[in-house]
Structure formats: C-alpha cells, structure tokens
Design a protein around this motif. Structure first.
Motif, mmCIF file in Angstrom:
data_model
loop_
_atom_site.group_PDB
_atom_site.id
_atom_site.type_symbol
_atom_site.label_atom_id
_atom_site.label_comp_id
_atom_site.label_asym_id
_atom_site.label_seq_id
_atom_site.Cartn_x
_atom_site.Cartn_y
_atom_site.Cartn_z
ATOM 1 N N ARG A 40 0.829 -1.441 -0.040
ATOM 2 C CA ARG A 40 0.240 -0.309 0.302
ATOM 3 C C ARG A 40 0.697 0.989 0.044
ATOM 4 N NH1 ARG A 40 -5.227 -1.259 1.119
ATOM 5 N NH2 ARG A 40 -5.501 -3.037 2.015
ATOM 6 N N SER A 41 2.098 1.082 0.627
ATOM 7 C CA SER A 41 2.446 2.652 0.624
ATOM 8 C C SER A 41 3.943 2.472 -0.602
ATOM 9 C CB SER A 41 3.865 2.341 2.225
ATOM 10 O OG SER A 41 4.648 1.632 1.414
ATOM 11 N N GLY A 45 -1.330 6.906 -0.319
ATOM 12 C CA GLY A 45 -2.600 6.712 0.817
ATOM 13 C C GLY A 45 -2.875 6.392 2.395
ATOM 14 N N GLU A 46 -3.736 5.929 2.868
ATOM 15 C CA GLU A 46 -3.508 5.151 4.154
ATOM 16 C C GLU A 46 -2.875 3.765 4.019
ATOM 17 O OE1 GLU A 46 -7.000 4.718 7.669
ATOM 18 O OE2 GLU A 46 -7.233 5.601 6.345
ATOM 19 N N ILE A 47 -2.945 3.785 5.140
ATOM 20 C CA ILE A 47 -2.162 2.425 5.505
ATOM 21 C C ILE A 47 -3.417 1.648 6.174
ATOM 22 C CG2 ILE A 47 -0.172 0.513 5.848
ATOM 23 C CD1 ILE A 47 1.961 2.925 4.896
ATOM 24 N N ASN A 48 -3.866 1.187 5.925
ATOM 25 C CA ASN A 48 -5.604 0.340 7.234
ATOM 26 C C ASN A 48 -5.182 -0.817 7.394
ATOM 27 O OD1 ASN A 48 -7.632 2.231 5.902
ATOM 28 N ND2 ASN A 48 -7.610 0.637 4.271
ATOM 29 N N TYR A 50 -1.747 -0.385 9.465
ATOM 30 C CA TYR A 50 -1.240 0.382 10.742
ATOM 31 C C TYR A 50 -2.198 1.319 11.468
ATOM 32 C CZ TYR A 50 3.342 -0.711 8.222
ATOM 33 O OH TYR A 50 4.481 -1.482 8.513
ATOM 34 N N SER A 51 -3.230 1.849 10.773
ATOM 35 C CA SER A 51 -4.541 2.741 11.330
ATOM 36 C C SER A 51 -5.375 1.407 12.609
ATOM 37 C CB SER A 51 -5.368 3.347 10.438
ATOM 38 O OG SER A 51 -4.417 4.324 9.029
ATOM 39 N N GLU A 55 -5.371 2.338 16.182
ATOM 40 C CA GLU A 55 -6.412 2.223 17.376
ATOM 41 C C GLU A 55 -6.313 0.977 18.023
ATOM 42 O OE1 GLU A 55 -9.345 4.740 17.072
ATOM 43 O OE2 GLU A 55 -7.749 5.748 16.049
#
Length: 111
Positions: A40-41, A45-48, A50-51, A55
């Motif tokens: 993804r990197s 965009g967002e790296i789900n 890691y997000s 969380e």
C-alpha cells in the motif's frame, strides 16, 4: 470511569488526587501486515493495517490505564494523553497516561 483530556470536569470537583496512572501496550504488526502495508505504501494513501493496529493499541492502553486508576481507588482520570513509539521495525508501543482522581458532583460522587 470518567476519562478526560482536560484538568477539570464540568459540574464536578476534584476531591482527591491519587497520582499518575498509565496503561502500556506493545503490539507487533506481523509479517503479513508488513507485506500488505508495504504494498500500500508504494501506491500512497492510508495504510489501513497500521491505522487498525494503532486504534486497537490505543483502546487497550486506555482500558489498562482505567484499570490502574481503579486499583488506586479513583473514579476519574484527568489530563489523559497518549504517547507512542516504534520499539523496533515490527513493534509499536502505545502508552495512555493521566492523573487518577476521585471526583464528585454537587450532589455526591460521580459515576
């Protein structure tokens, strides 16, 4: 347990400060998550992966901090903050910390 990022809680007064409380979590991303995040990197965009990891770690750290405060006899945590760091390339440390306190409303103890 009332948890706030402020020094005071509207409608409550601090009856007693019990001291610092904290909850720490160290989580590993794992090989599969690292591969997916690496792909993804490249695209941006967002790296789900890691997000989601962050969380979950924050939620666990808050739960542990609340348990620590409860063991101290507190019913509230004031000035709650987070700190995080990578402990190595595959691990994330998250710490939630604040001030354990006993607070009461004008009519009695806060719940």
């Amino acid at each position: 347990m009332i948890i706030v990022t402020t020094e005071t809680i509207p409608g409550c007064r601090v009856r007693e400060v019990r001291g610092p409380c904290f909850g720490a979590v160290v989580r590993s991303r794992g090989a599969v998550g690292n591969i997916a995040a690496g792909l993804r990197s490249i695209m941006g965009g967002e790296i789900n992966e890691y997000s989601g990891l962050l969380e979950e770690a924050r939620s666990q750290a808050i739960d542990r901090m609340a348990q620590n405060a409860a063991q101290m006899g507190a019913n509230a945590i004031l000035t709650m903050r987070f700190d995080s760091a990578e402990t190595d390339q595959n691990m994330l440390e998250v710490v939630a910390y604040g001030t354990a306190a006993v607070v009461e409303t004008e009519g009695g103890f806060a719940r």
